[in-house]
Structures are given as C-alpha cells and as structure tokens.
Design a protein around this motif. Structure first.
Motif, short mmCIF file in Angstrom:
data_model
loop_
_atom_site.label_atom_id
_atom_site.label_comp_id
_atom_site.label_asym_id
_atom_site.label_seq_id
_atom_site.Cartn_x
_atom_site.Cartn_y
_atom_site.Cartn_z
N GLY A 142 40.49 41.49 34.66
CA GLY A 142 39.24 40.74 34.65
C GLY A 142 39.21 39.47 35.47
N GLY A 143 40.36 39.01 35.94
CA GLY A 143 40.38 37.77 36.71
C GLY A 143 40.77 38.01 38.15
N TRP A 144 41.11 36.92 38.84
CA TRP A 144 41.54 36.99 40.23
C TRP A 144 42.83 36.22 40.41
CZ3 TRP A 144 36.44 36.92 38.84
CH2 TRP A 144 35.61 37.91 39.40
N PHE A 145 43.54 36.55 41.47
CA PHE A 145 44.80 35.89 41.80
C PHE A 145 44.61 35.14 43.12
CE2 PHE A 145 49.38 36.13 43.17
CZ PHE A 145 49.89 35.37 42.12
N TYR A 146 45.67 34.52 43.64
CA TYR A 146 45.59 33.83 44.92
C TYR A 146 45.28 34.80 46.05
CZ TYR A 146 47.86 29.93 42.52
OH TYR A 146 48.16 28.92 41.65
N THR A 147 45.69 36.05 45.87
CA THR A 147 45.43 37.10 46.85
C THR A 147 44.69 38.24 46.15
OG1 THR A 147 47.64 37.99 46.41
CG2 THR A 147 47.41 36.55 48.32
N GLU A 181 29.04 44.03 35.77
CA GLU A 181 30.32 44.37 35.13
C GLU A 181 31.46 43.42 35.50
OE1 GLU A 181 33.41 48.11 34.55
OE2 GLU A 181 31.54 48.42 35.63
N PRO A 182 31.65 43.07 36.78
CA PRO A 182 32.72 42.12 37.10
C PRO A 182 32.56 40.77 36.42
CG PRO A 182 31.97 43.23 39.08
CD PRO A 182 31.00 43.59 38.00
N LEU A 183 31.31 40.33 36.25
CA LEU A 183 31.07 39.06 35.57
C LEU A 183 31.44 39.17 34.10
CD1 LEU A 183 27.59 38.08 37.10
CD2 LEU A 183 29.88 37.44 37.90
N LEU A 184 31.11 40.28 33.48
CA LEU A 184 31.45 40.48 32.07
C LEU A 184 32.97 40.58 31.88
CD1 LEU A 184 28.71 43.09 31.02
CD2 LEU A 184 28.79 40.63 30.49
N ALA A 186 35.26 39.18 33.78
CA ALA A 186 35.81 37.84 33.97
C ALA A 186 35.55 36.98 32.74
CB ALA A 186 35.20 37.20 35.21
N HIS A 187 34.36 37.10 32.17
CA HIS A 187 34.02 36.33 30.96
C HIS A 187 34.96 36.72 29.81
CE1 HIS A 187 31.82 35.67 27.13
NE2 HIS A 187 31.50 34.52 27.70
N ALA A 188 35.20 38.01 29.66
CA ALA A 188 36.07 38.48 28.58
C ALA A 188 37.50 37.97 28.76
CB ALA A 188 36.06 40.01 28.54
N HIS A 189 37.97 37.97 30.01
CA HIS A 189 39.31 37.45 30.28
C HIS A 189 39.41 35.97 29.93
CE1 HIS A 189 42.95 36.14 32.24
NE2 HIS A 189 42.22 35.32 32.99
N LEU A 190 38.45 35.18 30.37
CA LEU A 190 38.48 33.74 30.12
C LEU A 190 38.32 33.44 28.63
CD1 LEU A 190 36.41 32.52 33.18
CD2 LEU A 190 38.86 32.19 32.81
N LYS A 191 37.51 34.21 27.96
CA LYS A 191 37.35 34.03 26.51
C LYS A 191 38.66 34.27 25.79
CE LYS A 191 34.47 35.46 22.60
NZ LYS A 191 33.36 36.37 22.16
#
Length: 202
Positions: A142-147, A181-184, A186-191
């Motif tokens: 759900g998130g992103w990395f440096y690459t 979907e990508p926003l959801l 990412a939200h789930a990961h941060l939550k």
C-alpha cells in the motif's frame, strides 16, 4: 494581523528574489545533495505560494522555465515513463520516488491555475503519465519506497509514501483522473502504522 504580516513581506520578497536568481538556465534548481527534481519543485511551490502562476505574477517566467525542464525529461528506459525529473541522473539513483511526489504536487498546482489550453494540455499529459507511474510503482503493501516496485522489490518507506500520496491527492483535486484503489491502499497502510497518539511509525 495584517500589520504583522506586512512586517515579514519585505524579507519574504528578498528570499524569493534570491531563489529566482539561483535557477539554472535550463529551468531547474540544484543543490549539493543532487536532488534537482525535488529542489526544482520546492522552489516552484514557493513562487506559487507567493501568488505567481504560469500566466501572472512576478515569477511566472521562473515557472515556465521549470515546467519546460520537466517536459524535456525523458527516461532512456521505457519502464520509467512517467517519472518526473531526470531519473537517469546517477545522483537520483535509489531516491527518485519522493522527489516524484513533490513534483506532482507542484505541477498539479500550476495545472489548476493554468489559463490557456496549450499549458493545460501539456501539464495534463505530464500529470496523467506521472499518476500512471505512481500507481505501477506502489507496493502491494500500500505504500511507496525510494524507488519503484518495477525494480523488483516490494518495500515501503513512509516519507516516500506520504509525498507520493500527497502528489496524487493534489493531482486529483485539480481534476486529474486518479484511481481510487491506490488511495485506499495507501490510507489503509498509513492507518495501520498510526499509533493511538496519532504518530506514524517510521
């Protein structure tokens, strides 16, 4: 409150004038860390906060030079199509995604204020590709990395995650199509990373 703001206006103006003079002839800004994509986007955001757009304001020419630089960046490897900035610069190896997120935010703000069709079309095409790359680069977690995930890993780093997510939200807010979907995800990961006190675990 108005008088208090006026006290700082001259100092802010001096800072912006100094920043304008640091722009390279090709449109980008650079720093000792070698992060031209983020440095260019952050400089542009400062001019945008002052009120300048591509068409109006004291720093409109600086915006135009910066946008031209972003438009000219074409990665040699087609897998990186859509990355904002110069992904082929060796100094950017291993840390292009957070910069990409900041650049999305900057270009989205310019797109939102653009008055003529040519500017809007050029920025829209750039942002559409940037969004598509961001979606492809997202980790399955759900998130992103440096690459990007296209390099074969599936990691997450939360500063990179927040910067890319903010870029996607800024693009969506000015009418660029961003999949839900990508926003959801990412939200789930941060939550899941957020403590009871509201802090996000690094």
């Amino acid at each position: 409150q108005e008088k208090k703001t006026d006290r700082y206006q001259a100092t802010i103006g001096k800072g912006l004038d100094w920043l304008a003079k640091q722009q390279n002839a090709d449109g980008r800004w650079t720093d000792d860390a070698g992060l031209p994509t983020a440095t260019t986007a952050l400089a542009g955001l400062a001019f945008h906060a002052e009120g300048s757009t591509l068409d109006q304001g004291k720093y409109r020419a600086n915006h135009r030079l910066a946008v031209d630089w972003f438009l000219k960046q074409k990665p040699r490897d087609v897998r990186y199509r859509g990355v904002l900035g110069d992904v082929d610069d060796p100094r950017n190896t291993g840390r292009y995604m957070p910069q990409h997120g900041v650049a999305m935010s900057y270009l989205a703000k310019l797109f939102g204020d653009a008055e003529n069709a040519k500017d809007r079309n050029r920025l829209k095409a750039l942002l559409n590709e940037a969004v598509a790359f961001s979606v492809a680069a997202q980790s399955t977690q759900g998130g992103w990395f440096y690459t990007s995930k296209i390099e074969g890993h599936d990691g997450i780093e939360n500063v990179a995650t927040l910067l890319v997510l903010q870029g996607l939200l800024d693009a969506r807010d000015v009418g660029i199509a961003v999949p839900r979907e990508p926003l959801l995800k990412a939200h789930a990961h941060l939550k899941a990373c957020t403590t009871k006190e509201g802090g996000i675990l690094y």
